[in-house]
Design a protein around this motif. Structure first.
Motif, PDB file in Angstrom:
ATOM      1  N   HIS A  57      -0.112 -11.386   7.159  1.00  0.00           N
ATOM      2  CA  HIS A  57       0.002 -11.988   5.832  1.00  0.00           C
ATOM      3  C   HIS A  57      -0.279 -10.910   4.792  1.00  0.00           C
ATOM      4  O   HIS A  57      -1.228 -10.144   4.922  1.00  0.00           O
ATOM      5  N   GLY A  58       0.563 -10.865   3.770  1.00  0.00           N
ATOM      6  CA  GLY A  58       0.362  -9.874   2.726  1.00  0.00           C
ATOM      7  C   GLY A  58       0.555 -10.472   1.354  1.00  0.00           C
ATOM      8  O   GLY A  58       0.887 -11.657   1.208  1.00  0.00           O
ATOM      9  N   ARG A  59       0.339  -9.642   0.366  1.00  0.00           N
ATOM     10  CA  ARG A  59       0.527 -10.094  -1.024  1.00  0.00           C
ATOM     11  C   ARG A  59       1.324  -9.045  -1.785  1.00  0.00           C
ATOM     12  O   ARG A  59       1.327  -7.862  -1.429  1.00  0.00           O
ATOM     13  N   GLY A 112       7.034  -2.063 -14.317  1.00  0.00           N
ATOM     14  CA  GLY A 112       8.159  -1.435 -13.630  1.00  0.00           C
ATOM     15  C   GLY A 112       7.898  -1.079 -12.178  1.00  0.00           C
ATOM     16  O   GLY A 112       8.675  -0.354 -11.561  1.00  0.00           O
ATOM     17  N   LEU A 113       6.791  -1.581 -11.631  1.00  0.00           N
ATOM     18  CA  LEU A 113       6.450  -1.268 -10.239  1.00  0.00           C
ATOM     19  C   LEU A 113       6.289  -2.540  -9.434  1.00  0.00           C
ATOM     20  O   LEU A 113       5.988  -3.614  -9.990  1.00  0.00           O
ATOM     21  N   VAL A 114       6.466  -2.444  -8.124  1.00  0.00           N
ATOM     22  CA  VAL A 114       5.996  -3.487  -7.217  1.00  0.00           C
ATOM     23  C   VAL A 114       4.923  -2.854  -6.336  1.00  0.00           C
ATOM     24  O   VAL A 114       5.067  -1.707  -5.901  1.00  0.00           O
ATOM     25  N   VAL A 115       3.851  -3.594  -6.115  1.00  0.00           N
ATOM     26  CA  VAL A 115       2.844  -3.167  -5.143  1.00  0.00           C
ATOM     27  C   VAL A 115       2.726  -4.253  -4.083  1.00  0.00           C
ATOM     28  O   VAL A 115       2.836  -5.451  -4.388  1.00  0.00           O
ATOM     29  N   THR A 116       2.548  -3.815  -2.844  1.00  0.00           N
ATOM     30  CA  THR A 116       2.328  -4.758  -1.742  1.00  0.00           C
ATOM     31  C   THR A 116       1.120  -4.299  -0.938  1.00  0.00           C
ATOM     32  O   THR A 116       0.758  -3.109  -0.961  1.00  0.00           O
ATOM     33  N   ALA A 117       0.515  -5.238  -0.224  1.00  0.00           N
ATOM     34  CA  ALA A 117      -0.641  -4.883   0.608  1.00  0.00           C
ATOM     35  C   ALA A 117      -0.770  -5.854   1.765  1.00  0.00           C
ATOM     36  O   ALA A 117      -0.461  -7.044   1.639  1.00  0.00           O
ATOM     37  N   VAL A 118      -1.230  -5.296   2.873  1.00  0.00           N
ATOM     38  CA  VAL A 118      -1.609  -6.094   4.048  1.00  0.00           C
ATOM     39  C   VAL A 118      -3.018  -5.674   4.438  1.00  0.00           C
ATOM     40  O   VAL A 118      -3.299  -4.479   4.545  1.00  0.00           O
ATOM     41  N   ALA A 119      -3.909  -6.640   4.611  1.00  0.00           N
ATOM     42  CA  ALA A 119      -5.256  -6.358   5.109  1.00  0.00           C
ATOM     43  C   ALA A 119      -5.436  -7.185   6.375  1.00  0.00           C
ATOM     44  O   ALA A 119      -5.387  -8.415   6.331  1.00  0.00           O
ATOM     45  N   LEU A 120      -5.593  -6.484   7.497  1.00  0.00           N
ATOM     46  CA  LEU A 120      -5.727  -7.172   8.790  1.00  0.00           C
ATOM     47  C   LEU A 120      -7.204  -7.267   9.145  1.00  0.00           C
ATOM     48  O   LEU A 120      -7.871  -6.247   9.397  1.00  0.00           O
TER      49      LEU A 120
END
Ligand SMILES: CC(C)(COP(=O)(O)OP(=O)(O)OC[C@H]1O[C@@H](n2cnc3c(N)ncnc32)[C@H](O)[C@@H]1OP(=O)(O)O)[C@@H](O)C(=O)NCCC(=O)NCCS
Length: 208
Positions: A189-191, A197-205
């Motif tokens: 699951h990520g956010r 002007g940017l996209v940021v994504t992250a996954v924390a397991l």
């Protein structure tokens, strides 16, 4: 970046042109033959990493690179780094709570049409075709897969292709279904967030 990560993950980020910074000798190895712009970005994101590591506990230590380019964090720490045009960030957390962290930032623009089918399956493309094109969902899916890779790679030391992960995006969230084994789970699951002007994504397991 903070808004896409849990509160106990420490983030440091910097916008604008990269500021020249000093490297530790063990970090120099990774960029010994790099062009100046690559060296500057490598050092600038380590300024973020050292600031985050200082707030987490270990202090402003070296973060050298493994042969596959994955960052080597100090003992007891997991983390991730990203840089793109005008932005760089590092995220670190205690390894007793988190198995892995992956972050990615991208300039928010559509993927070149010729790479779409390399990055996304036809099912993924169909799923985003319903969404408003203004959000550049293809770029969000790409970034999500980069974040997944940064969690996967240090844990498994194995390759993961774009075709090995199926991403579905929701409002500010995404799921990533792994089609290969190795992580101990097949669903991450990520956010994601967009702005400036940017996209940021992250996954924390989380550690089980
Ligand atoms: C490694 C990769 C994910 C980097 O992504 P990118 O968008 O090109 O670049 P970013 O700036 O966001 O990230 C670069 C940072 O990622 C980190 N990184 C590099 N290799 C890594 C790895 N194997 N594992 C974890 N982190 C890694 C490094 O910190 C690197 O910065 P540095 O070299 O200055 O230390 C990408 O270049 C790559 O090789 N991808 C492989 C294939 C893939 O993405 N598969 C997707 C499967 S779903």
């Amino acid at each position: 970046m903070e808004q896409v990560l849990p509160p106990d993950v420490v983030v440091d980020e910097h916008r604008g042109d990269p500021v020249p910074a000093t490297l530790f000798p063990e970090e120099e190895l990774a960029v010994a033959r790099a062009v100046p712009s690559r060296r500057t970005e490598y050092a600038a994101v380590r300024t973020c990493a050292r600031a985050a590591l200082t707030r987490l506990g270990p202090g402003p230590v070296a973060v050298p690179s493994a042969p596959d380019r994955a960052p080597i964090w100090p003992p007891g720490v997991v983390g991730s780094m990203t840089h793109c045009d005008g932005f760089r960030a590092a995220a670190v957390a205690h390894a007793d709570a988190w198995t892995g962290i992956g972050i990615d930032a991208e300039v928010l623009e559509p993927l070149p049409p010729e790479v779409l089918s390399l990055v996304m399956s036809s099912a993924e493309q169909a799923a985003i075709s319903e969404l408003d094109p203004v959000i550049c969902a293809d770029r969000i899916v790409f970034s999500a897969k980069e974040s997944v890779y940064k969690v996967w790679s240090p844990i498994t030391n194995a390759w993961l292709g774009f075709e090995h992960v199926e991403v579905r995006i929701g409002p500010g969230t995404f799921t990533a279904r792994l089609l290969v084994r190795g992580l101990g789970t097949d669903l991450l699951h990520g956010r994601w967030a967009v702005g400036d002007g940017l996209v940021v994504t992250a996954v924390a397991l989380a550690r089980p």
